[in-house]
Structure formats: C-alpha cells, structure tokens
Design a protein around this motif. Sequence first.
Motif, PDB file in Angstrom:
ATOM      1  N   UNK A  19       0.849  -1.184   0.000  1.00 40.99           N
ATOM      2  CA  UNK A  19       0.000   0.000   0.000  1.00 40.99           C
ATOM      3  C   UNK A  19       0.874   1.219   0.000  1.00 40.99           C
ATOM      4  N   UNK A  20       0.281   2.354   0.196  1.00 38.12           N
ATOM      5  CA  UNK A  20       1.056   3.595   0.274  1.00 38.12           C
ATOM      6  C   UNK A  20       0.520   4.412   1.413  1.00 38.12           C
ATOM      7  N   UNK A  21       1.397   5.165   2.024  1.00 41.33           N
ATOM      8  CA  UNK A  21       0.979   5.992   3.151  1.00 41.33           C
ATOM      9  C   UNK A  21       1.901   7.174   3.300  1.00 41.33           C
ATOM     10  N   UNK A  22       1.368   8.276   3.775  1.00 40.32           N
ATOM     11  CA  UNK A  22       2.152   9.477   4.017  1.00 40.32           C
ATOM     12  C   UNK A  22       2.599   9.493   5.453  1.00 40.32           C
ATOM     13  N   UNK A  23       3.886   9.587   5.682  1.00 41.13           N
ATOM     14  CA  UNK A  23       4.440   9.589   7.020  1.00 41.13           C
ATOM     15  C   UNK A  23       4.370  10.996   7.582  1.00 41.13           C
ATOM     16  N   UNK A  24       3.509  11.193   8.574  1.00 39.62           N
ATOM     17  CA  UNK A  24       3.290  12.524   9.128  1.00 39.62           C
ATOM     18  C   UNK A  24       4.553  13.110   9.711  1.00 39.62           C
ATOM     19  N   UNK A  25       5.307  12.288  10.445  1.00 39.32           N
ATOM     20  CA  UNK A  25       6.477  12.821  11.161  1.00 39.32           C
ATOM     21  C   UNK A  25       7.578  13.266  10.220  1.00 39.32           C
ATOM     22  N   UNK A  26       7.654  12.667   9.020  1.00 41.61           N
ATOM     23  CA  UNK A  26       8.765  12.981   8.125  1.00 41.61           C
ATOM     24  C   UNK A  26       8.322  13.740   6.883  1.00 41.61           C
ATOM     25  N   UNK A  27       7.030  13.887   6.665  1.00 42.01           N
ATOM     26  CA  UNK A  27       6.554  14.626   5.512  1.00 42.01           C
ATOM     27  C   UNK A  27       6.419  13.768   4.286  1.00 42.01           C
ATOM     28  N   UNK A  28       6.032  14.389   3.184  1.00 37.63           N
ATOM     29  CA  UNK A  28       5.852  13.648   1.948  1.00 37.63           C
ATOM     30  C   UNK A  28       7.128  13.605   1.163  1.00 37.63           C
ATOM     31  N   UNK A  29       7.042  13.120  -0.075  1.00 32.87           N
ATOM     32  CA  UNK A  29       8.232  13.072  -0.909  1.00 32.87           C
ATOM     33  C   UNK A  29       8.232  11.827  -1.750  1.00 32.87           C
ATOM     34  N   UNK A  30       9.378  11.526  -2.302  1.00 33.93           N
ATOM     35  CA  UNK A  30       9.485  10.362  -3.150  1.00 33.93           C
ATOM     36  C   UNK A  30       9.477   9.109  -2.319  1.00 33.93           C
ATOM     37  N   UNK A  31       8.934   8.070  -2.853  1.00 28.43           N
ATOM     38  CA  UNK A  31       8.819   6.811  -2.115  1.00 28.43           C
ATOM     39  C   UNK A  31       9.995   5.918  -2.422  1.00 28.43           C
ATOM     40  N   UNK A  32      10.683   5.412  -1.396  1.00 26.67           N
ATOM     41  CA  UNK A  32      11.810   4.508  -1.634  1.00 26.67           C
ATOM     42  C   UNK A  32      11.336   3.177  -2.143  1.00 26.67           C
ATOM     43  N   UNK A  33      12.256   2.442  -2.719  1.00 28.47           N
ATOM     44  CA  UNK A  33      11.933   1.102  -3.154  1.00 28.47           C
ATOM     45  C   UNK A  33      11.589   0.245  -1.962  1.00 28.47           C
ATOM     46  N   UNK A 129      22.420  19.223  22.651  1.00 29.64           N
ATOM     47  CA  UNK A 129      23.101  20.524  22.596  1.00 29.64           C
ATOM     48  C   UNK A 129      23.504  20.924  21.185  1.00 29.64           C
ATOM     49  N   UNK A 130      23.398  20.017  20.230  1.00 34.33           N
ATOM     50  CA  UNK A 130      23.828  20.316  18.877  1.00 34.33           C
ATOM     51  C   UNK A 130      25.319  20.226  18.679  1.00 34.33           C
ATOM     52  N   UNK A 131      26.034  19.638  19.629  1.00 39.32           N
ATOM     53  CA  UNK A 131      27.492  19.490  19.486  1.00 39.32           C
ATOM     54  C   UNK A 131      27.857  18.442  18.450  1.00 39.32           C
ATOM     55  N   UNK A 132      26.922  17.539  18.166  1.00 43.74           N
ATOM     56  CA  UNK A 132      27.097  16.554  17.095  1.00 43.74           C
ATOM     57  C   UNK A 132      25.838  16.584  16.237  1.00 43.74           C
ATOM     58  N   UNK A 133      25.941  16.201  14.963  1.00 45.44           N
ATOM     59  CA  UNK A 133      24.751  16.181  14.113  1.00 45.44           C
ATOM     60  C   UNK A 133      23.706  15.201  14.650  1.00 45.44           C
ATOM     61  N   UNK A 134      22.454  15.532  14.474  1.00 50.25           N
ATOM     62  CA  UNK A 134      21.380  14.638  14.891  1.00 50.25           C
ATOM     63  C   UNK A 134      21.301  13.456  13.927  1.00 50.25           C
ATOM     64  N   UNK A 135      21.452  12.239  14.418  1.00 49.80           N
ATOM     65  CA  UNK A 135      21.456  11.076  13.522  1.00 49.80           C
ATOM     66  C   UNK A 135      20.031  10.654  13.139  1.00 49.80           C
ATOM     67  N   UNK A 136      19.955   9.815  12.149  1.00 46.12           N
ATOM     68  CA  UNK A 136      18.659   9.236  11.777  1.00 46.12           C
ATOM     69  C   UNK A 136      18.253   8.161  12.769  1.00 46.12           C
ATOM     70  N   UNK A 164      12.651  15.249  16.351  1.00 44.75           N
ATOM     71  CA  UNK A 164      11.442  15.458  15.557  1.00 44.75           C
ATOM     72  C   UNK A 164      11.770  16.093  14.214  1.00 44.75           C
ATOM     73  N   UNK A 165      12.692  17.064  14.227  1.00 45.79           N
ATOM     74  CA  UNK A 165      13.077  17.751  12.995  1.00 45.79           C
ATOM     75  C   UNK A 165      13.700  16.793  11.991  1.00 45.79           C
ATOM     76  N   UNK A 166      14.504  15.855  12.479  1.00 50.26           N
ATOM     77  CA  UNK A 166      15.205  14.932  11.590  1.00 50.26           C
ATOM     78  C   UNK A 166      14.467  13.610  11.390  1.00 50.26           C
ATOM     79  N   UNK A 167      13.364  13.404  12.100  1.00 54.68           N
ATOM     80  CA  UNK A 167      12.660  12.120  12.004  1.00 54.68           C
ATOM     81  C   UNK A 167      13.490  10.984  12.561  1.00 54.68           C
TER      82      UNK A 167
END
Length: 407
Positions: A19-33, A129-136, A164-167
């Motif tokens: 099926x297909x679904x829109x992920x609210x937390x990460x927004x829309x966009x292209x769908x991965x394989x 604190x933002x001292x390191x990048x926020x990981x996925x 939340x910003x980075x999902x």
Amino acid sequence: MTFALSRRHLLQGSLITAGSGLLTACGGGTSPQSPNRPNSNRPQTMTPTAQRPQIQVQPARVVSQGNANTMRIFASSGFCEDPSRIQTGLNRLSSAGFVISNHHAAYRRFQRFAGSDAERIADLQEVADGRVPTPKVLMGARGGYGAARLLPHINWGNLGARMREQGTLLFGFSDVTAIQMALLAQSGVPSFAGPMLYSEFAKPVADTYTMDSFIRTTTSSQLTVAVSSFQIQRPRAVEGMLWGGNLSVVASLVGSPYMPRVQGGILFLEDVSEQPYRIERMLQTLHLAGILRQQQAIVLGDFRMGNIRDSYDSSYDLNMVAQTMSRVANIPVFTGFPFGHIANKTSFPLGARAKIQPDNMGGYTVTFSDYPALNAAALNLNALLPPPTYDFGTGFFGSGESSDSEF
C-alpha cells in the motif's frame, strides 16, 4: 551446510499487503523502493510464548536524504562484556549501510555501567546541545541498569525537538525504557521497542524474525500485528497512544517528571523473571497512582517466566494477574503480544497511535501509525538477515535462531 535461499522461505507464512501511506512525522516526498517480501507456504514456527504474528505494512515516504543512513550508539545502562561480539554488531549494521558514530560507547566500562554517568549522559546530551549532528537512528547498546541515573541531566526538550526535525528513530527496551519514557514525557517524541546493538545485532547468528520485523517496521508508515489465541479480559476495540515498556522501569518512574501523562492511552508492559505476585504489585502501584484508570487498555508482552511460580500458590499465574487487574482498573487486558526478553521480538513504536481490534477467534490485531521511518533506498537492510541453513535430518530450511535474548 548453507544454501542461498529466496526471501520467501524466510517469512514463514507472514501476511504482507502492499500500500502507500504518508508519514506525518517525516513529511511527503518520493517513495523509496520497498523490499520484495512475498508470502510463503511454509508453516510458521513458534516463539517461546506465542505463535508468530501476521504483520501487514505500508511503505513509508521519506523526504530527508541528508542523514538517512546515520546512526549514533548510546550506552545508557550496563556494559557489554564481549568486545568481539560488539564488533560483530557494528559490522552487521555497517553492512546494512549505516554510518555509525560514537561506537566507542559500546566498549566502555565503569563499575557495572557502560561508562561513567558523565560519559553516558554525553551520548544523548551532545545531540541535545547540537554538538554533534542529529542522527537518523539512536541505537541503544544494551539494557541492564543505569539509565535512571541520567534522566535529570539530559535536556529532553532540546533532544526531542532535534529528533522530531530529523525524524530520528530511537531503539531500545529493558532498562532503556527509562530513556524512552523521559523522552515521551518531556518532549512527546515517540521511540521504538526493538533490537539493540549488543542484545540482537551482535549475536553470532541474528534472529531472522527479529531482523525481518525490524526491516518491515522501520521502512513502513503503518504496521499491523495480529496476535492469535491469547487471553483477553473484557475484550473491546480501543484506540489511542500506545506507550510503556519494561514494567519494573515504568513502575519506578511513578511520581517523577519522567513518567508520561497519557490520557486515553494503551499501556504496553513486559518484564523478565518476575513472580506473578511481583508483577501484580507493580501493576497495583500504577493503579494506585491513578495511571491505569486513565488508560483504555493494557497490553502485556512476554514476561519470560519459564519455571517461575508463586511459592505460596503455583496456580497463581500471569493470566490470574491479568484477570485481577482488568477487574480492578475496569479496562481490557490483552496478553501475548510478541515482545519482551525473548529472541523473536516484533519492532513497534512507543508513543505512536495504535488501534486494537479483537477478532472472533480469541485473538486481536494492533495497528500502529504516525511514526518516523527509515529511507530504505539509502540502505541495504536485507544484509541484516542471516543466511538460511538446510537441515539434512529434517529436510527443512532454518534460520539458525537462538532461543534467548540478552538485555
């Protein structure tokens, strides 16, 4: 002897619908394989306490590509004993395409902990604190004890906002429940009950069911788990935020600012090696604190009780506890959800929307939605699956799964 085998032999009867679904937390966009996971006619095997559930998923759509494969290890609790096993886990996750940072945290030891309090705080506070990048992905190393000591020293609001910003997906169970509950209570950000670096990914042979569930859940915007033939007290359909985790840890947070205040939720609980009366005592603590009456239902996972019995009355078991608490709290109690300190565990979100629907055969389904997901196109998640083996004695293909889970 090991043979190459198509993926359909691994799924052992799981039901998949596309099926297909829109992920609210990460927004829309292209769908991965989406990985090809056809059905199998092979009979399902059994977990230690339950028949493996049927799982339905919907592919996720993810926008952000910048941090799609980054993973940071945090070691909030007990230390990991075997360095070679740690390396196995790191290698397995790296082969799946994750770019791992802070991996040295898994090798630390101070007393019984995975480093000093300051080191373990920094695993998460550096992100806040933002001292390191926020990981996925924020991946817990293992459970044990020690996470509660960190809670007052982490800026949960900042951490949750960056996640939340980075999902970001945070994974853990057992003692990591303290981290997950603090995050939910202080920022409203969900996390995942699921495998950890040392507990599952570092096994010499990974559990096929656990790895497959991890893949399906993290690349989907909706997940349905069907649980068959288990005790349900006062069955009825319910819908709300599903939250919780390890019962001992959840009960220890009562009265603290790190206990989520969830109205109309569904409380999930699991534990290990506790006598039935101790399980009830902790549930009574939650009831006396007014938490259970605010919930629509309780879902009990695996409690890994084995031969543990009440020394006063061996017939007093978990089902009797469930009956008592359903009556006391006047809410449904669903048992047998496939998660806990067991080898074959289902990955699922905590702090996300869930709907429970009883069926006509003594079972029920739980459908989860509204949670962040991975970009499958940026990863090679099928590399997490162990190669199947062929048993000449039985004539069956197997996965080399173990029957236990460390925490």
